[in-house]
Enzyme design. Structure first.
Site, PDB file in Angstrom:
ATOM      1  N   GLU A 287       0.910  -1.168   0.000  1.00 52.21           N
ATOM      2  CA  GLU A 287       0.000   0.000   0.000  1.00 52.21           C
ATOM      3  C   GLU A 287       0.935   1.200   0.000  1.00 52.21           C
ATOM      4  O   GLU A 287       1.722   1.361   0.935  1.00 52.21           O
ATOM      5  CB  GLU A 287      -0.842   0.050   1.275  1.00 52.21           C
ATOM      6  CG  GLU A 287      -1.392  -1.288   1.737  1.00 52.21           C
ATOM      7  CD  GLU A 287      -2.739  -1.581   1.162  1.00 52.21           C
ATOM      8  OE1 GLU A 287      -3.369  -0.667   0.610  1.00 52.21           O
ATOM      9  OE2 GLU A 287      -3.148  -2.753   1.243  1.00 52.21           O
ATOM     10  N   CYS A 321      -2.551   9.163   3.695  1.00 51.10           N
ATOM     11  CA  CYS A 321      -2.328   8.806   2.285  1.00 51.10           C
ATOM     12  C   CYS A 321      -3.534   9.222   1.456  1.00 51.10           C
ATOM     13  O   CYS A 321      -3.440   9.420   0.261  1.00 51.10           O
ATOM     14  CB  CYS A 321      -2.057   7.328   2.165  1.00 51.10           C
ATOM     15  SG  CYS A 321      -3.232   6.376   3.086  1.00 51.10           S
TER      16      CYS A 321
HETATM   17  P1  NAP Z   1       8.377   4.975   4.403  1.00 49.72           P
HETATM   18  O1  NAP Z   1       9.450   5.949   4.633  1.00 49.72           O
HETATM   19  O2  NAP Z   1       8.338   4.275   3.093  1.00 49.72           O
HETATM   20  O3  NAP Z   1       8.481   3.908   5.598  1.00 49.72           O
HETATM   21  C1  NAP Z   1       7.539   2.874   5.736  1.00 49.72           C
HETATM   22  C2  NAP Z   1       8.181   1.721   6.466  1.00 49.72           C
HETATM   23  O4  NAP Z   1       9.217   1.164   5.636  1.00 49.72           O
HETATM   24  C3  NAP Z   1       8.860   2.121   7.773  1.00 49.72           C
HETATM   25  O5  NAP Z   1       8.618   1.117   8.732  1.00 49.72           O
HETATM   26  C4  NAP Z   1      10.320   2.165   7.392  1.00 49.72           C
HETATM   27  O6  NAP Z   1      11.194   1.950   8.461  1.00 49.72           O
HETATM   28  C5  NAP Z   1      10.382   1.006   6.427  1.00 49.72           C
HETATM   29  N1  NAP Z   1      11.568   0.969   5.560  1.00 49.72           N
HETATM   30  C6  NAP Z   1      12.342   1.993   5.123  1.00 49.72           C
HETATM   31  N2  NAP Z   1      13.327   1.520   4.323  1.00 49.72           N
HETATM   32  C7  NAP Z   1      13.168   0.182   4.258  1.00 49.72           C
HETATM   33  C8  NAP Z   1      13.859  -0.865   3.581  1.00 49.72           C
HETATM   34  N3  NAP Z   1      14.925  -0.645   2.797  1.00 49.72           N
HETATM   35  N4  NAP Z   1      13.419  -2.120   3.743  1.00 49.72           N
HETATM   36  C9  NAP Z   1      12.343  -2.399   4.521  1.00 49.72           C
HETATM   37  N5  NAP Z   1      11.661  -1.446   5.180  1.00 49.72           N
HETATM   38  C10 NAP Z   1      12.062  -0.168   5.044  1.00 49.72           C
HETATM   39  O7  NAP Z   1       6.932   5.646   4.596  1.00 49.72           O
HETATM   40  P2  NAP Z   1       6.410   6.523   5.811  1.00 49.72           P
HETATM   41  O8  NAP Z   1       7.059   7.858   5.762  1.00 49.72           O
HETATM   42  O9  NAP Z   1       6.490   5.729   7.069  1.00 49.72           O
HETATM   43  O10 NAP Z   1       4.853   6.647   5.469  1.00 49.72           O
HETATM   44  C11 NAP Z   1       4.332   7.624   4.626  1.00 49.72           C
HETATM   45  C12 NAP Z   1       4.009   7.017   3.265  1.00 49.72           C
HETATM   46  O11 NAP Z   1       3.090   5.940   3.436  1.00 49.72           O
HETATM   47  C13 NAP Z   1       3.299   7.994   2.341  1.00 49.72           C
HETATM   48  O12 NAP Z   1       3.816   7.834   1.050  1.00 49.72           O
HETATM   49  C14 NAP Z   1       1.843   7.549   2.402  1.00 49.72           C
HETATM   50  O13 NAP Z   1       1.083   7.895   1.266  1.00 49.72           O
HETATM   51  C15 NAP Z   1       2.009   6.063   2.533  1.00 49.72           C
HETATM   52  N6  NAP Z   1       0.814   5.435   3.102  1.00 49.72           N
HETATM   53  C16 NAP Z   1       0.013   4.705   2.277  1.00 49.72           C
HETATM   54  C17 NAP Z   1      -1.146   4.111   2.775  1.00 49.72           C
HETATM   55  C18 NAP Z   1      -2.049   3.293   1.878  1.00 49.72           C
HETATM   56  O14 NAP Z   1      -2.954   2.641   2.405  1.00 49.72           O
HETATM   57  N7  NAP Z   1      -1.862   3.297   0.573  1.00 49.72           N
HETATM   58  C19 NAP Z   1      -1.479   4.269   4.118  1.00 49.72           C
HETATM   59  C20 NAP Z   1      -0.622   5.019   4.945  1.00 49.72           C
HETATM   60  C21 NAP Z   1       0.527   5.592   4.418  1.00 49.72           C
HETATM   61  P3  NAP Z   1      11.970   3.177   9.151  1.00 49.72           P
HETATM   62  O15 NAP Z   1      10.911   4.008   9.783  1.00 49.72           O
HETATM   63  O16 NAP Z   1      12.863   2.506  10.120  1.00 49.72           O
HETATM   64  O17 NAP Z   1      12.705   3.895   8.044  1.00 49.72           O
END
Ligand code: NAP
Length: 516
Positions: A287, A321
């Site tokens: 997602e 999101c």
């Molecule tokens: P993010 O930076 O992509 O991080 C999401 C998760 O991925 C975190 O737990 C992060 O850990 C982890 N992560 C980072 N690098 C990784 C890697 N190389 N391998 C495995 N995991 C890794 O996103 P965010 O800032 O937390 O969330 C915001 C984003 O989520 C926005 O783009 C939003 O639109 C999207 N979102 C989408 C939905 C949906 O239903 N479509 C719902 C909510 C949010 P760390 O924190 O330790 O870096």
């Protein structure tokens, strides 16, 4: 079991509820700065290496310190999940569902405590925090019932032929790696984890580094609800340090991810690679981001449309999101809708969410703050700032709700996900052009259309390419079971959290045919 119905939201105008939340805030404030352990199997491990979680409303305030896993502990967590899978996958579906119902009951009792953690660790207003907790309860209640439905379904849906008895069973996959974001640190984290668990899988949960305390609190609650050790293994740690390792591990059977497009694509690519010793193709459920918009027709209820835009753009400071980050308005009513949105936006109070008069709070951290302020500068070049546009001189990461008028449809602020309190406006000459602009990003998560024209509504229903399309209402606020949630294109793998198909993603169907 009574049928599922969504959890009612708390009415904070009731002084009794407001006082309960204040009491919970005081109790949680007294616990700030504590240490939280890793959980691997039955081991509860306190480590020297920790992630420090800060209050985004006050950069100096430490919410807690959470033990951090390295690769060797990540490996132990996968092996522990693989061990627990042998027994958990054989626990009958009804019994697995019971654990979710127990956890839901416990969360319901402790809702103000969890609301308080959400306010302090994620900077949510009390209303947004309460919606997050209610959604977490909904996911537990809904998936518990969906699992029972799914377990009974395989026996009913096959075509019967003489002299054979046939059964279809939706069996679990194995060990899942669960990677949630920080923006719904309770609801999305608990929903992703428990959907996989109730389907009979065991998991390694790597929470977001911005909100690890809420994850630690929830996993503790699940353990207190009787969930056997090893079913959920909690390994906080940086995505860059242990994320790739967990995803690449040959014993990982699936990855359930919610987060940004960049990280999602990385995990999608890596999980497609077959590691030495791996005997399956990994499943990836993703997602991802959005560039959601609200399209307003010339004969719409303009007051409703303006209220819908402002609520969708600035609730939780635009960090959903589903948030509206583009408003596409028919040229005949553009000035009117824009000026009403500016008026409504100027009424919003921003500040520390402990102050109940604040509509919204901070953005999550320094990196988000810098990125959003950079986009506001881009918006200043690409359009006209008509509301907000500045940071606030408070001890947290506060940015004024910002409206950028007259943005070109292909400008960066109309194309790239900002994930903050910023909405760009553009005018369209007719529905044809409005729809073309609505559909011209790489994403397809949510969208709204305000109109009183039935023909236009019918056309928009078929041509607006968004996973969650709303007519004459705002584009945020999906309810579990009512509005299954998930998007198209670069918004993810087209799945629907909180929908009747979601648990299929964590199962594989097994056909058994016996000659009579
Ligand atoms: P993010 O930076 O992509 O991080 C999401 C998760 O991925 C975190 O737990 C992060 O850990 C982890 N992560 C980072 N690098 C990784 C890697 N190389 N391998 C495995 N995991 C890794 O996103 P965010 O800032 O937390 O969330 C915001 C984003 O989520 C926005 O783009 C939003 O639109 C999207 N979102 C989408 C939905 C949906 O239903 N479509 C719902 C909510 C949010 P760390 O924190 O330790 O870096």
């Amino acid at each position: 079991m009574k049928p599922y119905s969504p959890e009612p939201l708390t009415d904070f105008s009731n002084p009794v509820e407001a006082a309960r939340l204040d009491e919970a805030l005081r109790s949680v404030e007294a616990q700030l700065g504590r240490h939280y352990p890793l959980r691997i199997g039955s081991a509860i491990l306190h480590r020297e290496a920790t992630i420090t979680s800060y209050n985004p409303s006050n950069k100096e305030e430490i919410i807690g310190k959470v033990s951090k896993a390295d690769r060797s502990l990540a490996d132990k967590a996968i092996r522990s999940a693989a061990g627990a899978y042998k027994t958990w996958s054989r626990v009958p579906a009804e019994q697995r569902s019971e654990y979710l119902l127990k956890a839901a009951a416990s969360l319901r009792k402790r809702k103000h405590e969890f609301n308080a953690w959400l306010m302090l660790e994620a900077g949510k207003s009390r209303v947004e925090a309460d919606a997050d907790t209610a959604e977490a309860i909904d996911f537990l209640e809904y998936y518990a019932r969906q699992m029972i439905e799914l377990a009974g379904r395989g026996r009913k849906e096959l075509v019967s032929i003489p002299q054979e008895h046939n059964e279809l069973h939706y069996i679990p996959l194995g060990v899942g790696v669960i990677i949630p974001p920080w923006n719904f640190p309770l609801a999305i984290m608990a929903g992703m984890t428990m959907a996989a668990v109730v389907a009979g899988n065991t998991v390694v949960l790597k929470p977001s580094s911005q909100t690890p305390v809420i994850a630690a609190k929830f996993v503790e609650l699940a353990a207190d609800s009787g969930l056997p050790p090893g079913v959920i293994n909690l390994v906080p740690g940086s995505g860059s340090e242990i994320g790739d390792y967990l995803v690449d591990h040959p014993q990982t059977r699936f990855v359930s991810f919610t987060g940004s497009r960049e990280v999602g694509i990385r995990i999608y690519e890596r999980s497609a690679k077959v590691a030495p010793g791996q005997i399956w193709l990994k499943r990836f459920v993703g997602e991802m981001g959005g560039k959601d918009c609200i399209l307003v027709d010339q004969d719409a209820d303009l007051e409703e449309a303006a209220r819908g835009i402002v609520a969708s753009a600035f609730g939780y400071s635009g960090q959903k999101c589903s948030a509206c980050s583009r408003a596409i308005i028919h040229q005949d009513v553009y000035d009117q809708v824009l000026s009403r949105c500016v008026e409504l936006t100027n009424e919003l109070k921003v500040g520390d969410v402990r102050d109940a008069s604040c509509y919204t709070g901070p953005v999550i951290d320094q990196a988000s703050f810098d990125k959003i302020m950079e986009y506001i500068e881009i918006g200043r070049q690409e359009g006209r700032i008509v509301a907000g546009g500045r940071a606030l001189t408070l001890p947290g990461y506060f940015i004024e709700p910002t409206i950028i008028a007259d943005a070109a449809p292909d400008s960066r602020i109309m194309q790239e996900e900002i994930f903050g309190p910023v909405v760009a406006f553009t005018a369209c000459s007719d529905l044809e052009q409005g729809l073309a602009i609505a559909n011209m990003t790489d994403y397809g998560l949510t969208g709204s259309f305000y109109s009183n024209n039935r023909e236009h509504i019918a056309r928009v229903k078929s041509e607006f390419h968004a996973g969650n399309l709303y007519i004459n209402r705002k584009c945020t606020g999906a309810i579990v079971g009512v509005h299954p949630f998930g998007g198209f294109n670069m918004s993810g793998t087209d799945s629907k959290a909180g929908g009747p198909d979601y648990l299929f993603l964590f199962t594989q169907p097994k056909l058994i045919s016996e000659l009579l």
